[in-house]
Design a protein around this motif. Structure first.
Motif, PDB file in Angstrom:
ATOM      1  N   SER A 127       0.828  -1.205   0.000  1.00 42.67           N
ATOM      2  CA  SER A 127       0.000   0.000   0.000  1.00 42.67           C
ATOM      3  C   SER A 127       0.869   1.264   0.000  1.00 42.67           C
ATOM      4  CB  SER A 127      -0.912  -0.035   1.231  1.00 42.67           C
ATOM      5  OG  SER A 127      -1.694   1.122   1.311  1.00 42.67           O
ATOM      6  N   ASP A 128       1.931   1.252   0.796  1.00 43.17           N
ATOM      7  CA  ASP A 128       2.823   2.419   0.852  1.00 43.17           C
ATOM      8  C   ASP A 128       3.575   2.621  -0.468  1.00 43.17           C
ATOM      9  OD1 ASP A 128       2.393   3.595   3.360  1.00 43.17           O
ATOM     10  OD2 ASP A 128       3.633   2.092   4.356  1.00 43.17           O
ATOM     11  N   VAL A 129       4.015   1.526  -1.068  1.00 51.79           N
ATOM     12  CA  VAL A 129       4.711   1.640  -2.355  1.00 51.79           C
ATOM     13  C   VAL A 129       3.747   2.186  -3.410  1.00 51.79           C
ATOM     14  CG1 VAL A 129       5.855   0.364  -4.219  1.00 51.79           C
ATOM     15  CG2 VAL A 129       6.383  -0.176  -1.848  1.00 51.79           C
ATOM     16  N   ILE A 164      -1.612   9.612  -0.712  1.00 48.63           N
ATOM     17  CA  ILE A 164      -1.225   9.026   0.581  1.00 48.63           C
ATOM     18  C   ILE A 164      -2.121   7.802   0.761  1.00 48.63           C
ATOM     19  CG2 ILE A 164      -2.857  10.459   1.897  1.00 48.63           C
ATOM     20  CD1 ILE A 164      -0.830  10.552   4.192  1.00 48.63           C
ATOM     21  N   ASP A 165      -1.630   6.759   1.402  1.00 46.75           N
ATOM     22  CA  ASP A 165      -2.540   5.640   1.633  1.00 46.75           C
ATOM     23  C   ASP A 165      -3.264   5.845   2.960  1.00 46.75           C
ATOM     24  OD1 ASP A 165      -0.252   4.984   3.201  1.00 46.75           O
ATOM     25  OD2 ASP A 165      -0.763   2.855   3.132  1.00 46.75           O
ATOM     26  N   LEU A 166      -4.490   5.345   3.015  1.00 45.03           N
ATOM     27  CA  LEU A 166      -5.321   5.552   4.198  1.00 45.03           C
ATOM     28  C   LEU A 166      -5.016   4.464   5.225  1.00 45.03           C
ATOM     29  CD1 LEU A 166      -8.661   6.529   2.445  1.00 45.03           C
ATOM     30  CD2 LEU A 166      -7.173   8.018   3.804  1.00 45.03           C
ATOM     31  N   SER A 167      -4.023   4.724   6.079  1.00 44.26           N
ATOM     32  CA  SER A 167      -3.665   3.753   7.103  1.00 44.26           C
ATOM     33  C   SER A 167      -4.141   4.200   8.483  1.00 44.26           C
ATOM     34  CB  SER A 167      -2.160   3.496   7.105  1.00 44.26           C
ATOM     35  OG  SER A 167      -1.458   4.702   7.242  1.00 44.26           O
ATOM     36  N   ASP A 168      -4.080   5.487   8.755  1.00 48.86           N
ATOM     37  CA  ASP A 168      -4.461   5.974  10.085  1.00 48.86           C
ATOM     38  C   ASP A 168      -5.914   6.437  10.165  1.00 48.86           C
ATOM     39  OD1 ASP A 168      -1.909   5.422  10.875  1.00 48.86           O
ATOM     40  OD2 ASP A 168      -1.184   7.466  10.625  1.00 48.86           O
ATOM     41  N   THR A 189       4.099  12.383  -4.374  1.00 44.73           N
ATOM     42  CA  THR A 189       4.336  12.781  -2.987  1.00 44.73           C
ATOM     43  C   THR A 189       3.024  13.120  -2.291  1.00 44.73           C
ATOM     44  OG1 THR A 189       4.507  15.132  -3.481  1.00 44.73           O
ATOM     45  CG2 THR A 189       6.520  13.821  -3.714  1.00 44.73           C
ATOM     46  N   ARG A 190       3.137  13.430  -0.998  1.00 45.27           N
ATOM     47  CA  ARG A 190       1.977  13.890  -0.237  1.00 45.27           C
ATOM     48  C   ARG A 190       1.809  15.396  -0.348  1.00 45.27           C
ATOM     49  NH1 ARG A 190       3.284  10.919   5.529  1.00 45.27           N
ATOM     50  NH2 ARG A 190       2.580   8.823   4.962  1.00 45.27           N
ATOM     51  N   SER A 191       2.779  16.041  -0.957  1.00 41.48           N
ATOM     52  CA  SER A 191       2.837  17.509  -0.855  1.00 41.48           C
ATOM     53  C   SER A 191       2.411  18.245  -2.124  1.00 41.48           C
ATOM     54  CB  SER A 191       4.263  17.933  -0.476  1.00 41.48           C
ATOM     55  OG  SER A 191       5.183  17.459  -1.449  1.00 41.48           O
TER      56      SER A 191
HETATM   57 MG   LIG Z   1       1.455   5.178   4.360  1.00 41.93          MG
END
Ligand SMILES: [Mg+2]
Length: 356
Positions: free
Chosen positions: A80-82, A234-238, A152-154
């Motif tokens: 998921s992060d990749v 961004i992946d939805l982990s939190d 990126t997230r930015s």
């Molecule tokens: Mg992540």
């Protein structure tokens, strides 16, 4: 434990490693795999590296999570992060910390899941490590992938659309269901409904699978990266409220969400209806959905929607990024409120949720 179930102490490290090595297939691009001091692999463009661990008692409980599904999830959270970085996962190394009284069967099942998930996602297992721990199992996975164009997230800009893939909330509800006695078997089939009745079986299965065997949208993510369809990801982990706050902060923008647009998992809606809970809160704050949150240029959403049809993963426009402070506003039919991040935090700071 019966005498017919040998433990790691009885098997010994050398035999355990040989047992693992025997099962790992040769992989494409692997010059040196398991058996040398380090693995040597080919990457095509830029290397993407990420690591994540599943810790017993923190991320899973042995009585609640079948070992095969722990193996699948340990790899999936890294995939998921990749994917969220615009990469394609290629190789994985697995570091295991295991208590010596653990049945060998447990480790075999863990590798059933790991290797099966690796095969599904085109990842080669190229190495790892095993060490003894007093009682807690730790499954630590590092994945190496490659990308031509990292996301990126930015990169979110005012005017871009806030998009999520899949549906939200099921994994968080699944975690509660485990505490209520609901269980999946090794093959992901429902084996106990806990405090729930058989009439909720389908919704229970969906939520438990979302928690124990998440399926990040890897193929769609790859197409999004290939076609340069997201300016930030961004992946939805939190949890959406936390992960969107991160994207806003790193991009230097705010966001406005439409509550009515959120793709609440139908299974969550049905279970929350039954217990008079709040499905919207699950979708906003529930973690571990391992879907993608994307910032998409308004002019390109139609292309993304088309890809979504091709890969069978829903994409939903849930709002827009706006100029100003990194604050997320949630609009209802009756008004609006600021969305405070309530997702998962391993080391919560007391001041973070003052008054909450
Ligand atoms: Mg992540």
């Amino acid at each position: 434990m019966t005498p017919s179930e040998p433990t790691l102490a009885e098997l010994g490290e050398r035999h355990l490693l040989a047992r693992i090595r025997e099962r790992v297939p040769a992989g494409e691009g692997v010059r040196l795999g398991i058996g040398d001091d380090a693995a040597v692999v080919e990457v095509q463009h830029l290397a993407v590296i990420t690591t994540d661990s599943l810790v017993e008692g923190v991320h899973f409980r042995r009585v609640q999570a079948p070992a095969r599904l722990v193996g699948r999830k340990a790899l999936s959270v890294n995939l998921s992060d990749v994917a969220a970085t615009g990469g394609v996962a290629r190789y994985a190394v697995v570091s295991l910390c295991l208590p010596s009284d653990l049945p060998v069967d447990w480790v075999d099942s863990l590798f059933d899941g790991l290797l099966e998930r690796a095969a599904e996602s085109g990842v080669s297992l190229v190495g790892g490590n095993v060490s003894r721990t007093p009682e807690t199992i730790v499954v630590d996975v590092t994945v190496l992938g490659d990308t031509q164009r990292p996301i990126t997230r930015s990169g979110a800009r005012p005017g871009d659309i806030v998009v999520v893939t899949g549906s939200l909330g099921a994994a968080a509800v699944g975690l509660e269901l485990l505490d209520q006695g609901a269980r999946l078997g090794e093959d992901g089939e429902l084996v106990a409904t806990g405090i729930w009745t058989e009439s909720s079986a389908d919704a229970l299965t969906t939520c438990l699978r979302a928690q124990l065997d998440p399926r990040p949208p890897l193929a769609l993510a790859r197409a999004v990266a290939d076609q340069d369809l997201a300016v930030a990801a961004i992946d939805l982990s939190d949890g959406l409220s936390s992960d969107l706050a991160v994207m806003c902060r790193q991009s230097g923008v705010g966001a406005r969400l439409e509550a009515s647009s959120l793709p609440v998992s139908p299974a969550v809606a049905s279970l929350e209806r039954a217990r008079r809970g709040d499905p919207l809160a699950r979708a906003l704050d529930g973690g571990e959905d391992y879907q993608l949150l994307l910032a998409v240029d308004r002019g390109r959403f139609a292309e993304l929607a088309e890809l979504s049809g091709v890969w069978g993963v829903p994409v939903t426009a849930i709002g827009e990024f706006v100029e100003g402070a990194p604050v997320v506003t949630l609009k209802y039919a009756s008004g609006e409120r600021e969305l405070v991040p309530h997702g998962h935090d391993h080391f919560p700071h007391r001041g973070d949720h003052a008054g909450a």
